[in-house]
Design an enzyme around this catalytic site. Sequence first.
Site, PDB file in Angstrom:
ATOM      1  N   THR B 185       0.862  -1.176   0.000  1.00  0.00           N
ATOM      2  CA  THR B 185       0.000   0.000   0.000  1.00  0.00           C
ATOM      3  C   THR B 185       0.899   1.227   0.000  1.00  0.00           C
ATOM      4  O   THR B 185       1.949   1.219   0.627  1.00  0.00           O
ATOM      5  CB  THR B 185      -0.874   0.067   1.261  1.00  0.00           C
ATOM      6  OG1 THR B 185      -0.023   0.254   2.393  1.00  0.00           O
ATOM      7  CG2 THR B 185      -1.678  -1.183   1.440  1.00  0.00           C
ATOM      8  N   GLU B 330      -5.343  -4.039   2.759  1.00  0.00           N
ATOM      9  CA  GLU B 330      -5.260  -4.800   4.009  1.00  0.00           C
ATOM     10  C   GLU B 330      -6.435  -5.759   4.199  1.00  0.00           C
ATOM     11  O   GLU B 330      -6.433  -6.564   5.134  1.00  0.00           O
ATOM     12  CB  GLU B 330      -5.196  -3.832   5.209  1.00  0.00           C
ATOM     13  CG  GLU B 330      -3.861  -3.099   5.344  1.00  0.00           C
ATOM     14  CD  GLU B 330      -3.779  -1.814   4.520  1.00  0.00           C
ATOM     15  OE1 GLU B 330      -4.607  -1.648   3.587  1.00  0.00           O
ATOM     16  OE2 GLU B 330      -2.911  -0.982   4.808  1.00  0.00           O
ATOM     17  N   LYS B 439     -11.673  18.800  12.324  1.00  0.00           N
ATOM     18  CA  LYS B 439     -12.097  18.986  13.709  1.00  0.00           C
ATOM     19  C   LYS B 439     -12.321  20.462  13.962  1.00  0.00           C
ATOM     20  O   LYS B 439     -11.383  21.232  14.103  1.00  0.00           O
ATOM     21  CB  LYS B 439     -11.041  18.410  14.658  1.00  0.00           C
ATOM     22  CG  LYS B 439     -11.039  16.893  14.624  1.00  0.00           C
ATOM     23  CD  LYS B 439      -9.749  16.294  15.163  1.00  0.00           C
ATOM     24  CE  LYS B 439      -9.646  14.822  14.768  1.00  0.00           C
ATOM     25  NZ  LYS B 439      -8.564  14.543  13.817  1.00  0.00           N
ATOM     26  N   TRP B 444     -16.921  17.161  14.396  1.00  0.00           N
ATOM     27  CA  TRP B 444     -16.283  16.665  13.187  1.00  0.00           C
ATOM     28  C   TRP B 444     -17.065  17.103  11.946  1.00  0.00           C
ATOM     29  O   TRP B 444     -18.287  17.015  11.908  1.00  0.00           O
ATOM     30  CB  TRP B 444     -16.234  15.134  13.188  1.00  0.00           C
ATOM     31  CG  TRP B 444     -15.213  14.560  14.111  1.00  0.00           C
ATOM     32  CD1 TRP B 444     -14.382  15.239  14.956  1.00  0.00           C
ATOM     33  CD2 TRP B 444     -14.919  13.173  14.286  1.00  0.00           C
ATOM     34  NE1 TRP B 444     -13.588  14.375  15.639  1.00  0.00           N
ATOM     35  CE2 TRP B 444     -13.889  13.083  15.267  1.00  0.00           C
ATOM     36  CE3 TRP B 444     -15.403  11.991  13.719  1.00  0.00           C
ATOM     37  CZ2 TRP B 444     -13.351  11.867  15.670  1.00  0.00           C
ATOM     38  CZ3 TRP B 444     -14.866  10.787  14.137  1.00  0.00           C
ATOM     39  CH2 TRP B 444     -13.846  10.718  15.100  1.00  0.00           C
TER      40      TRP B 444
END
Lengths: 538, 538
Positions: B185, B330, B439, B444
């Site tokens: 990756t 993954e 943030k 958020w």
Amino acid sequence: MIPGLMQTPPLQIIDILKFAATAHPSVEIVSRLVDEPILRSTYANELKRTARAANALAALGVKAGDRVATLAWNTHRHFELFYAVPGMGAVLNTVNPRLFDEQIVFILNHAEAGVLLFDKTFLPLVERLAPQMQTVKHFVMLSAEGVCAAGKVGALCYETLLAAASDDIGWPVVDENAGAMLCYTSGTTGDPKGVLYSHRGVVLHAMASSMNSAFGFDAFDVVMPCSSLFHASAWGLPFAAPMCGCKLALPCEKMDGASLQELIVNEGVTFTGGVPTIWTMYLAYLEQTHQTPGKLKRVVIGGSAVPRAMAETFKKKYGVQVLQIWGMTETAPLGVIATPTPALAALGEEAMDEAIWTRQGRLQFGIELRVVDDDGRDVPWDGESSGALLVRGPWTIRRYYRGANDVADADGWFDTGDIATLDQYGFMRITDRKKDVIKSGGEWISSIDLENVAVACPGVKIAAVIGVPHPKWEERPVLVIEKHDGADLCEQDVLAYLAPHIVKWWTPDAVVFDTVPLTATGKIDKKVLRERYKALLS
Amino acid sequence: MIPGLMQTPPLQIIDILKFAATAHPSVEIVSRLVDEPILRSTYANELKRTARAANALAALGVKAGDRVATLAWNTHRHFELFYAVPGMGAVLNTVNPRLFDEQIVFILNHAEAGVLLFDKTFLPLVERLAPQMQTVKHFVMLSAEGVCAAGKVGALCYETLLAAASDDIGWPVVDENAGAMLCYTSGTTGDPKGVLYSHRGVVLHAMASSMNSAFGFDAFDVVMPCSSLFHASAWGLPFAAPMCGCKLALPCEKMDGASLQELIVNEGVTFTGGVPTIWTMYLAYLEQTHQTPGKLKRVVIGGSAVPRAMAETFKKKYGVQVLQIWGMTETAPLGVIATPTPALAALGEEAMDEAIWTRQGRLQFGIELRVVDDDGRDVPWDGESSGALLVRGPWTIRRYYRGANDVADADGWFDTGDIATLDQYGFMRITDRKKDVIKSGGEWISSIDLENVAVACPGVKIAAVIGVPHPKWEERPVLVIEKHDGADLCEQDVLAYLAPHIVKWWTPDAVVFDTVPLTATGKIDKKVLRERYKALLS
């Protein structure tokens, strides 16, 4: 080799139900019950009840590795035990209640089951055999409070136990190769033999059988298993259906046309399966009542060859696809299934139907097939050359329970005892059981092929062909026919019917009219017939 | 527990191709190639060529456990290496040729690849980087004789090697947990990290992804992978397609509309998948040339959110279903996929389309998901509460290649770095990358949600939202827009467009017009943008 770096959690049966309860929590499982109304549950609820069942069994002393036996129909309670018992690391021994008393006793004692859970139907059976059960300490009736009866065995009540148990459980991590399900096969000779499925085998089988080459389930399917849960896990449907988020409709023991139609219509059943007898009754019921089979799309038929008229009626009259299937307890049970392929479709619809209705099915990922001659050499895949059918793979047996030796050879090949052909399309056809094939003058005659022709003769209800000792030819075929009630049929009629459909030297030396004995699993008991007619041609 | 008595053959990648060659021998694999005409092969032939490739690699000194690297497109030769290298117990390291030079060198040296096979396209790249490759002893060009060029590296010719090799091979028994495929990756920070897939993980992934909850392949499907084989195995399609007997159409690197349409129409492609950019070009091509997409039924789109207009055009104009998908290297890579369920269908077609087009997908058997808050507690599955997305299962990473520590926790949970929600239907939606979430005053803001709104504004080609340090609110969103050529658009236009679609406090503090930098895998490079605009709000 270098070690891979992915996670290696064991494949575990309980994870199937956990997945269904998480991903498809509100999908229903609908169950007929003995002496109780139809019950509706969901996968979310079933996971909780399964935890209660496991806690209740643990309270009865069941530990990892112990065997827990059932004598039970296709119900949600039996379904729960398919998860609760393996989930706690124990082994569920599903006993076939249709076996002879001595076989049932043999199985329970051989498996050393400590707890026996049974449907109310079987209370007389359990009471009768209990004195011979050497290891069973607890009897549990799979009924609601108020419906339960303790009987002479002092049976506990399943729903009382569940009500008292917690639904909080930490499912143990179970070795994926640990035993999970113990199913006994009952041949016509010798004691029943136990096949001990592993978690790994069951999970891989559920994944493979869910694929489109086999059952092809999606979340819109409603699955009604009409083969028995005690018979090789009913094609593993109690595992494959929740894995795919399918709704389950469980018919208990009610396999009559009216009962099946009620579930099919009310529950929107799309997929079902069972032995041909059930569907003969069901089609007759539809015909008599002028009904149609609702949303039903596929019927998988195994156990014996699909009668051509049945497949045609389902398809042409009702738009339902009939798929043959072949497997055995020793293959957990999926071997092959007759689903379409482009190579067959290219032959045209009629030829494809012909192939799908006359062959047991095609190769599936995860179970390898070979057909070998007497010297162990592969026969050509020409659809004609027959030989012994060998199988291997992660849901194929290695050894019978408490057996002294492996029954698969060093390369993993297990001899099924069937005689079969393979064709260029990867389709397998069973031509006979090894012990049923008729050896006439050094050549083989397929009893199944002869039966398939004979059963289509008007007036024939069941046709059984056996090899009978013959002074000149070693063996010759004898055809035993059980007639439909009131059918008017004589030997000449039958032989005249057979003549255009078979080669001349296959013509039975005798046609006799008799009742045909069946085994506990509904197969023709040829051992009895061979004994009965052994001197007919001497 | 007591040991089960089923067979325990290892799950091996080569068995997938063996199965396809046996059960579907004449099914085709059709491949574009660099500087060569389209090639037609079959699974039976591919198994033989795969044996030749393994024998040829063994002759070059490749042994079990060795790493073999590729820089290659989606071709039948690359497909062969997906089986030949794991089949011999070695590890195939598929290197992304779009990475920076230093990353490619890093990967080859980190993997310690002894042989590098590459498409002709990459000869200049290979020549340029060869001096820095510390372990590569043999270079092989994936071309036909006559097309091959040895170049400065003295590359051998793949087809010459195959022609000289035997197709007779005894495939070794490989431990199912052995490493098989090594995919790196490339985040935007640090060195690339290797994910080492095991045989077991790949086979289970292929089985699970073949099911109807995911790709739902059957033997009538023709599969064209348009994501790169070097990018997490192109959703594992080179494994799932042969397992299901699907024909494969491989586009090499030709992802333009005309080239894709040629394969789609000529080969009868029913299933394809790739990043949205490809399908934007493809739909434009159809529009311009007044063509339709042949037998195409499903397009799986991953990598970034599916533009609504694209999904609607595919469905309403061409009858093609667009399915979102989410995964990562993954997770090998299938995480979730947005296939229909009865619970969604009950909401009506529009609501179901909305769900399927706006969420990444639903839970799949074999990969578990959790979304947790900062304290590690599961958030409610309400489609609103967001948190860190954790995954686990048999095709989820445990540790990076040559990593010192596990990256999954003791219970197997791997933190994906994504922020997500889960809803009552078991559907997951990615709301942000953890590092990209903004943030603002303790709350958020999802950069992805803002981008999805902004990209629908007329004139916007790419929209990127980043959090920029702010003296009062910690961070505030800045919207970076790359305009379509000739588009006339100012900050006020964009803000006016956004206003009715977002809550007020999400309104970007600034809208800037700029070119948007992309990473080697085609994602917006927010690291670069954050650096570029870090002082904008100070």
